[in-house]
Design a protein around this motif. Structure first.
Motif, PDB file in Angstrom:
ATOM      1  N   LEU A  13       0.832  -1.197   0.000  1.00 53.76           N
ATOM      2  CA  LEU A  13       0.000   0.000   0.000  1.00 53.76           C
ATOM      3  C   LEU A  13       0.873   1.257   0.000  1.00 53.76           C
ATOM      4  O   LEU A  13       0.571   2.226  -0.689  1.00 53.76           O
ATOM      5  CB  LEU A  13      -0.953  -0.002   1.198  1.00 53.76           C
ATOM      6  N   PHE A  14       1.964   1.228   0.749  1.00 51.58           N
ATOM      7  CA  PHE A  14       2.917   2.335   0.773  1.00 51.58           C
ATOM      8  C   PHE A  14       3.389   2.654  -0.641  1.00 51.58           C
ATOM      9  O   PHE A  14       3.496   3.807  -1.029  1.00 51.58           O
ATOM     10  CB  PHE A  14       4.115   1.958   1.653  1.00 51.58           C
ATOM     11  N   SER A  15       3.672   1.614  -1.419  1.00 53.17           N
ATOM     12  CA  SER A  15       4.222   1.815  -2.761  1.00 53.17           C
ATOM     13  C   SER A  15       3.144   1.983  -3.830  1.00 53.17           C
ATOM     14  O   SER A  15       3.451   2.062  -5.007  1.00 53.17           O
ATOM     15  CB  SER A  15       5.152   0.651  -3.129  1.00 53.17           C
ATOM     16  N   SER A  16       1.892   2.087  -3.400  1.00 49.35           N
ATOM     17  CA  SER A  16       0.777   2.247  -4.340  1.00 49.35           C
ATOM     18  C   SER A  16       0.598   3.711  -4.738  1.00 49.35           C
ATOM     19  O   SER A  16       1.254   4.610  -4.210  1.00 49.35           O
ATOM     20  CB  SER A  16      -0.525   1.732  -3.722  1.00 49.35           C
ATOM     21  N   GLU A  17      -0.356   3.919  -5.645  1.00 50.10           N
ATOM     22  CA  GLU A  17      -0.650   5.269  -6.130  1.00 50.10           C
ATOM     23  C   GLU A  17      -1.622   6.033  -5.219  1.00 50.10           C
ATOM     24  O   GLU A  17      -1.852   7.220  -5.443  1.00 50.10           O
ATOM     25  CB  GLU A  17      -1.232   5.202  -7.553  1.00 50.10           C
ATOM     26  N   ALA A  51      12.103   0.931   1.112  1.00 50.24           N
ATOM     27  CA  ALA A  51      13.460   1.193   1.594  1.00 50.24           C
ATOM     28  C   ALA A  51      14.067   2.421   0.916  1.00 50.24           C
ATOM     29  O   ALA A  51      14.695   3.249   1.579  1.00 50.24           O
ATOM     30  CB  ALA A  51      14.339  -0.030   1.357  1.00 50.24           C
ATOM     31  N   ARG A  52      13.862   2.536  -0.387  1.00 47.08           N
ATOM     32  CA  ARG A  52      14.373   3.717  -1.107  1.00 47.08           C
ATOM     33  C   ARG A  52      13.746   5.002  -0.568  1.00 47.08           C
ATOM     34  O   ARG A  52      14.427   6.014  -0.385  1.00 47.08           O
ATOM     35  CB  ARG A  52      14.117   3.591  -2.603  1.00 47.08           C
ATOM     36  N   ALA A  53      12.444   4.951  -0.331  1.00 46.88           N
ATOM     37  CA  ALA A  53      11.753   6.143   0.177  1.00 46.88           C
ATOM     38  C   ALA A  53      12.296   6.548   1.545  1.00 46.88           C
ATOM     39  O   ALA A  53      12.487   7.739   1.810  1.00 46.88           O
ATOM     40  CB  ALA A  53      10.250   5.886   0.257  1.00 46.88           C
ATOM     41  N   TYR A  54      12.557   5.566   2.413  1.00 48.00           N
ATOM     42  CA  TYR A  54      13.108   5.892   3.726  1.00 48.00           C
ATOM     43  C   TYR A  54      14.505   6.477   3.600  1.00 48.00           C
ATOM     44  O   TYR A  54      14.887   7.364   4.364  1.00 48.00           O
ATOM     45  CB  TYR A  54      13.125   4.665   4.645  1.00 48.00           C
ATOM     46  N   GLU A  59      11.414  12.078   5.791  1.00 50.42           N
ATOM     47  CA  GLU A  59      10.404  12.988   6.359  1.00 50.42           C
ATOM     48  C   GLU A  59       9.013  12.746   5.786  1.00 50.42           C
ATOM     49  O   GLU A  59       8.012  13.065   6.433  1.00 50.42           O
ATOM     50  CB  GLU A  59      10.825  14.451   6.177  1.00 50.42           C
ATOM     51  N   THR A  60       8.920  12.179   4.597  1.00 51.77           N
ATOM     52  CA  THR A  60       7.605  11.844   4.033  1.00 51.77           C
ATOM     53  C   THR A  60       7.311  10.353   4.126  1.00 51.77           C
ATOM     54  O   THR A  60       6.155   9.954   4.124  1.00 51.77           O
ATOM     55  CB  THR A  60       7.488  12.296   2.566  1.00 51.77           C
ATOM     56  N   ALA A  61       8.350   9.533   4.211  1.00 51.62           N
ATOM     57  CA  ALA A  61       8.149   8.084   4.277  1.00 51.62           C
ATOM     58  C   ALA A  61       7.512   7.658   5.594  1.00 51.62           C
ATOM     59  O   ALA A  61       6.635   6.786   5.610  1.00 51.62           O
ATOM     60  CB  ALA A  61       9.475   7.357   4.066  1.00 51.62           C
ATOM     61  N   TRP A  67       0.302   5.904   7.803  1.00 51.57           N
ATOM     62  CA  TRP A  67      -0.991   5.910   7.125  1.00 51.57           C
ATOM     63  C   TRP A  67      -1.291   4.530   6.548  1.00 51.57           C
ATOM     64  O   TRP A  67      -2.391   4.001   6.728  1.00 51.57           O
ATOM     65  CB  TRP A  67      -0.987   6.975   6.010  1.00 51.57           C
ATOM     66  N   ALA A  68      -0.312   3.937   5.866  1.00 56.48           N
ATOM     67  CA  ALA A  68      -0.518   2.620   5.243  1.00 56.48           C
ATOM     68  C   ALA A  68      -0.867   1.576   6.292  1.00 56.48           C
ATOM     69  O   ALA A  68      -1.804   0.784   6.100  1.00 56.48           O
ATOM     70  CB  ALA A  68       0.721   2.204   4.453  1.00 56.48           C
ATOM     71  N   LEU A  69      -0.163   1.562   7.388  1.00 52.71           N
ATOM     72  CA  LEU A  69      -0.459   0.587   8.447  1.00 52.71           C
ATOM     73  C   LEU A  69      -1.859   0.781   9.022  1.00 52.71           C
ATOM     74  O   LEU A  69      -2.581  -0.188   9.257  1.00 52.71           O
ATOM     75  CB  LEU A  69       0.588   0.674   9.568  1.00 52.71           C
ATOM     76  N   ARG A  70      -2.251   2.034   9.249  1.00 57.24           N
ATOM     77  CA  ARG A  70      -3.610   2.296   9.757  1.00 57.24           C
ATOM     78  C   ARG A  70      -4.661   1.769   8.788  1.00 57.24           C
ATOM     79  O   ARG A  70      -5.656   1.170   9.200  1.00 57.24           O
ATOM     80  CB  ARG A  70      -3.821   3.795   9.989  1.00 57.24           C
ATOM     81  N   GLN A  71      -4.448   1.998   7.495  1.00 54.60           N
ATOM     82  CA  GLN A  71      -5.415   1.547   6.494  1.00 54.60           C
ATOM     83  C   GLN A  71      -5.497   0.021   6.455  1.00 54.60           C
ATOM     84  O   GLN A  71      -6.584  -0.550   6.357  1.00 54.60           O
ATOM     85  CB  GLN A  71      -5.050   2.088   5.101  1.00 54.60           C
ATOM     86  N   ILE A  72      -4.356  -0.642   6.542  1.00 59.95           N
ATOM     87  CA  ILE A  72      -4.331  -2.109   6.495  1.00 59.95           C
ATOM     88  C   ILE A  72      -5.006  -2.695   7.724  1.00 59.95           C
ATOM     89  O   ILE A  72      -5.812  -3.623   7.621  1.00 59.95           O
ATOM     90  CB  ILE A  72      -2.882  -2.630   6.359  1.00 59.95           C
ATOM     91  N   VAL A  73      -4.711  -2.170   8.885  1.00 62.57           N
ATOM     92  CA  VAL A  73      -5.331  -2.674  10.116  1.00 62.57           C
ATOM     93  C   VAL A  73      -6.845  -2.494  10.069  1.00 62.57           C
ATOM     94  O   VAL A  73      -7.601  -3.370  10.493  1.00 62.57           O
ATOM     95  CB  VAL A  73      -4.706  -1.990  11.349  1.00 62.57           C
TER      96      VAL A  73
END
Length: 89
Positions: A13-17, A51-54, A59-61, A67-73
């Motif tokens: 989800l993190f790597s999604s659009e 990993a690249r984003a981090y 600061e944005t990763a 956000w991605a973890l909240r959505q998945i949970v």
């Protein structure tokens, strides 16, 4: 603690659009995960994107992963195993 499936879904989800801060439906999340896995060449590719984003934009990763973890949970709630009552013999 995050289980492996939850982590893999969050990486995809993190790597999604989908935009950080959006509130997608569970079906939108599922579709975004499938697309991200296809685009990135599998779950390892999604982990690489993360990993690249981090490394490049921590600061944005960090907020995006939260956000991605909240959505998945929310979309895939974990169910606890039911306790089975046994009869004493």
């Amino acid at each position: 603690m995050t289980d492996v499936l939850t982590a893999a879904r969050a990486e995809a989800l993190f790597s999604s659009e989908l935009a950080t801060g959006s509130e997608p439906t569970p079906s939108e999340i599922g579709a975004a995960i499938r697309r991200a896995i296809q685009v990135n060449g599998g779950s390892r590719g999604c982990a690489g994107t993360l990993a690249r984003a981090y490394g490049e934009r921590p600061e944005t990763a960090v907020p995006r992963m939260r956000w991605a973890l909240r959505q998945i949970v929310a979309a895939y709630p974990r169910t606890l195993p039911r306790l089975v009552r046994t009869r004493d013999a």
